[in-house]
Design a protein around this motif. Structure first.
Motif, PDB file in Angstrom:
ATOM      1  N   ARG A  91       0.622  -1.172  -0.069  1.00  0.00           N
ATOM      2  CA  ARG A  91       0.184   0.059   0.111  1.00  0.00           C
ATOM      3  C   ARG A  91       0.982   1.250   0.147  1.00  0.00           C
ATOM      4  O   ARG A  91       1.962   1.370   0.754  1.00  0.00           O
ATOM      5  N   PRO A  92       0.547   2.366  -0.820  1.00  0.00           N
ATOM      6  CA  PRO A  92       1.124   3.389  -0.865  1.00  0.00           C
ATOM      7  C   PRO A  92       1.432   4.159   0.512  1.00  0.00           C
ATOM      8  O   PRO A  92       0.398   4.058   1.566  1.00  0.00           O
ATOM      9  N   PRO A 147       2.120  -3.907  -6.403  1.00  0.00           N
ATOM     10  CA  PRO A 147       0.880  -4.371  -5.723  1.00  0.00           C
ATOM     11  C   PRO A 147      -0.025  -5.555  -6.463  1.00  0.00           C
ATOM     12  O   PRO A 147      -0.110  -6.611  -5.840  1.00  0.00           O
ATOM     13  N   HIS A 148      -0.120  -4.970  -7.883  1.00  0.00           N
ATOM     14  CA  HIS A 148      -1.020  -6.014  -8.525  1.00  0.00           C
ATOM     15  C   HIS A 148      -0.308  -7.212  -8.947  1.00  0.00           C
ATOM     16  O   HIS A 148      -1.029  -8.299  -9.275  1.00  0.00           O
ATOM     17  N   PHE A 154      -9.348  -7.267   3.783  1.00  0.00           N
ATOM     18  CA  PHE A 154      -9.164  -5.967   4.235  1.00  0.00           C
ATOM     19  C   PHE A 154      -9.890  -5.923   5.644  1.00  0.00           C
ATOM     20  O   PHE A 154     -11.133  -6.308   5.767  1.00  0.00           O
ATOM     21  N   VAL A 197     -13.068  -1.435   1.000  1.00  0.00           N
ATOM     22  CA  VAL A 197     -13.217  -0.220   0.299  1.00  0.00           C
ATOM     23  C   VAL A 197     -14.522  -0.289  -0.760  1.00  0.00           C
ATOM     24  O   VAL A 197     -14.531  -1.213  -1.381  1.00  0.00           O
ATOM     25  N   ILE A 203     -16.504   0.784  -3.981  1.00  0.00           N
ATOM     26  CA  ILE A 203     -16.137   1.456  -4.967  1.00  0.00           C
ATOM     27  C   ILE A 203     -17.617   1.911  -6.009  1.00  0.00           C
ATOM     28  O   ILE A 203     -17.912   0.837  -6.583  1.00  0.00           O
ATOM     29  N   PHE A 230     -15.990  -6.044 -11.354  1.00  0.00           N
ATOM     30  CA  PHE A 230     -14.677  -5.760 -10.524  1.00  0.00           C
ATOM     31  C   PHE A 230     -13.847  -7.147 -10.517  1.00  0.00           C
ATOM     32  O   PHE A 230     -12.661  -7.183 -10.954  1.00  0.00           O
ATOM     33  N   GLN A 254      -7.172   4.916  -2.269  1.00  0.00           N
ATOM     34  CA  GLN A 254      -7.506   3.736  -1.245  1.00  0.00           C
ATOM     35  C   GLN A 254      -8.151   2.723  -2.270  1.00  0.00           C
ATOM     36  O   GLN A 254      -7.949   1.746  -2.629  1.00  0.00           O
ATOM     37  N   PHE A 289      -5.548   1.305  -4.690  1.00  0.00           N
ATOM     38  CA  PHE A 289      -5.107   0.204  -3.923  1.00  0.00           C
ATOM     39  C   PHE A 289      -5.575  -0.959  -3.685  1.00  0.00           C
ATOM     40  O   PHE A 289      -5.214  -1.988  -4.138  1.00  0.00           O
ATOM     41  N   TYR A 290      -6.870  -0.809  -3.456  1.00  0.00           N
ATOM     42  CA  TYR A 290      -7.930  -1.921  -3.218  1.00  0.00           C
ATOM     43  C   TYR A 290      -7.964  -2.692  -4.760  1.00  0.00           C
ATOM     44  O   TYR A 290      -7.731  -4.133  -4.838  1.00  0.00           O
ATOM     45  N   ALA A 318      -5.598  -2.673  -7.034  1.00  0.00           N
ATOM     46  CA  ALA A 318      -4.247  -3.267  -7.342  1.00  0.00           C
ATOM     47  C   ALA A 318      -4.045  -4.760  -6.428  1.00  0.00           C
ATOM     48  O   ALA A 318      -3.639  -5.663  -6.664  1.00  0.00           O
TER      49      ALA A 318
END
Ligand code: ATP
Ligand code: MG
Lengths: 247, 256
Positions: free
Chosen positions: A50-51, A72-73, A84, A88, A90, A98, B198, B201-202, B204
């Motif tokens: 994560r950044p 990351p990917h 998580f 998150v 989306i 997705f 965020q 990143f999710y 990725a």
């Protein structure tokens, strides 16, 4: 499968992991427990790339590769899955779209053919069924309007579809009701309990470990693993708290 | 909107425009006149995807009779300057609906300018505008709503959101209200943002490469704008053009 050696990392330039070492072999399930703010999520995010979570020392070998050589990917495509603590939302992207794009992106980077629409739906149905989730929910935007428990269940559907080698599950049990906990526990076992897979469960409570029995339990405090043991360690912690160990 | 004199930035509705480009095509054609009769339902779609360097100014003058509806779908992505304006006058109980997307890169200037006059009571208007701007592009929405003195029970809504992909891009959003009646509902919201780190990143963490992740989130940002287009083939044409434009922006963008 995963060998972490003396890992140090910062979150927004603040040192959090301070020399953490841990080895997880294929076929094993490990649990990490530890006080709030100990750095458990930081470990998960640092491994996920994560950044703002910057590695400042140490190394991580994932299945023979230097994990930090991968974006990351690419870590995901190599078989790493992060559940998580706070999934998150989306808006505007359905779970199905997705996950299909994510899966096909992973397959592409592994040199595999993309999955057809029909084959994907079949797979999604199977995994949703495993977690007792209605397909209608998967047509809705990713995590938008999902309850806390539904988000955690949806994370596990994602894990089922993406079929990782190593799952790091950050408090997947928090927010689940009693029945959901049992279903999610069984789901984790079905999806991840295999000789060529491994799981790192981050949790605060024994109750998930009643369903997903760990081979090893570790205590993370102050950015390090301060104690490791067998499943009995979790029971001991539940009885006595962290005071003795962390002191 | 057809002033004879060449427009300058001093005039409010040309304030953010590329008047140098406009000069090359001045004077522009007279507006397209659209008359929607009482109780009629008229839809217009405009996919403005002119070639690079083109200068496009399209003006529409719309009158909607009592109880009539005019729906416009606009995708404004082409040319050096792409300016589309609607001057709409609503009769009693009439409805105006605009769903517009602006997607710009390079040094493009893309604009949607509306003047919506609620001339009589009980008319409603709904404008939704989404802009995605990269590089040195400028995207503007200027939306004036005028409510006449006896136009009670007017309901006018504007929702304007812009997404900047580079710090060098510019978004202007200027809703403006001129209200002379007292029983009126005018809701407007304008936001400017960037892609959510965020969410990136999710994506990725699930294996989406950065380019696909950005495209997915940008598609989501404009998702829904064209859902209610009556003609399915036309809707697909809009969606494909938007996606192609997003892909082109993504190609041009340097990876962080
Ligand atoms: N953006 C940030 N800036 C500064 N400090 C941060 C930031 N994010 C996290 N931290 C700090 O890092 C430390 C470790 O946080 P982390 O989320 O890893 O804890 P945790 O062990 O997962 O705790 P919990 O059990 O509550 O989930 C905390 O002290 C937290 O306040
Ligand atoms: Mg945490």
């Amino acid at each position: 499968m995963l060998h972490i050696t003396d890992l140090q990392s910062t979150v927004a330039d603040k040192p959090i992991l301070k020399g953490l070492s841990l080895s997880i072999n294929a076929g094993e399930i490990h649990a990490i427990m530890g006080p709030n703010g100990a750095g458990k999520s930081t470990l998960a995010y640092t491994l996920g790339g994560r950044p703002n979570y910057d590695v400042t020392g140490g190394s991580v070998d994932f299945d023979g590769q230097d994990l930090f050589d991968l974006a990351p990917h690419e870590r995901a495509a190599a078989g790493l899955f992060l559940g998580f603590q706070y999934p998150v939302e989306i808006p505007g992207v359905s779970n199905l779209q997705f996950l299909r794009e994510a899966l096909n992106s992973q397959r592409k980077s592994r040199g595999e053919e993309p999955l057809s629409g029909g084959a994907f739906i079949k797979l999604a149905k199977e995994k949703a069924g495993l977690l007792g989730m209605d397909m209608e929910m998967l047509k809705r935007p990713v995590n938008v309007g999902f309850s806390g428990g539904e988000k955690k269940r949806a994370e596990m559907v994602q894990m089922g579809i993406l079929d990782p080698k190593l799952a790091i599950l950050d408090e997947t049990d928090s927010g689940l009701d009693i029945d959901a906990l049992r279903i999610v526990g069984a789901g984790i076992n079905t999806i991840m309990r295999a000789p060529d897979k491994a799981v790192l469960l981050i949790t605060h409570y024994q109750r998930l470990l009643d369903y997903v029995k760990p081979d090893f339990v570790h205590v993370l405090a102050g950015g390090r693993i301060v104690k490791s043991g067998g499943p009995e360690l979790a029971l001991e912690l539940e009885r006595e708290g962290y005071a003795e160990i962390v002191a | 909107m057809t002033a004879v004199a060449l427009p300058t930035r001093r005039s409010e509705e040309w304030r953010y425009s590329d008047v140098e480009s406009v000069a090359s095509i001045w004077p522009v054609a007279a507006p397209d006149v659209i008359v929607v009769g009482a109780g009629e339902d008229v839809a217009r779609t405009l996919l403005q995807d002119a070639a690079d360097g083109a200068v496009i100014v399209r003006d529409f003058a719309v009158t909607i009779g009592a109880g009539g509806t005019f729906r416009a779908h606009l995708l404004n992505i082409g040319g050096q300057l792409g300016r589309v304006t609607f001057d709409v006058t609503l009769g009693r109980g009439a409805h105006f609906d605009l769903n517009a997307a602006i997607i710009g890169g390079g040094t493009q200037t893309l604009e949607v300018v509306t003047v919506v006059t609620h001339a009589e009571p009980e008319a409603t208007s709904q404008q939704t505008v989404r802009s995605i701007l990269a590089d040195h592009a400028t995207g503007s929405y200027l939306g004036r709503i005028a409510v006449a003195r006896d136009a009670q029970k007017t309901d006018a809504a504007q929702s304007v959101k812009a997404m900047l992909l580079d710090r060098t891009a510019t978004a202007n959003a200027k809703p403006e209200l001129e209200i002379f009646a007292d029983d009126v509902k005018c809701a407007h919201g304008a936001t400017v943002g960037e892609l959510d780190s965020q969410a990136l990143f999710y994506c990725a963490s699930r294996g989406l490469d950065p380019k696909s992740a950005r495209t997915l989130l940008l598609q989501a940002f404009i998702a829904g704008l064209f859902d209610d287009m009556a003609d399915e083939a036309e809707r697909e044409r809009f969606e494909a053009a938007a996606l192609a434009k997003l892909a082109a922006l993504n190609m041009a963008e340097k990876l962080a």
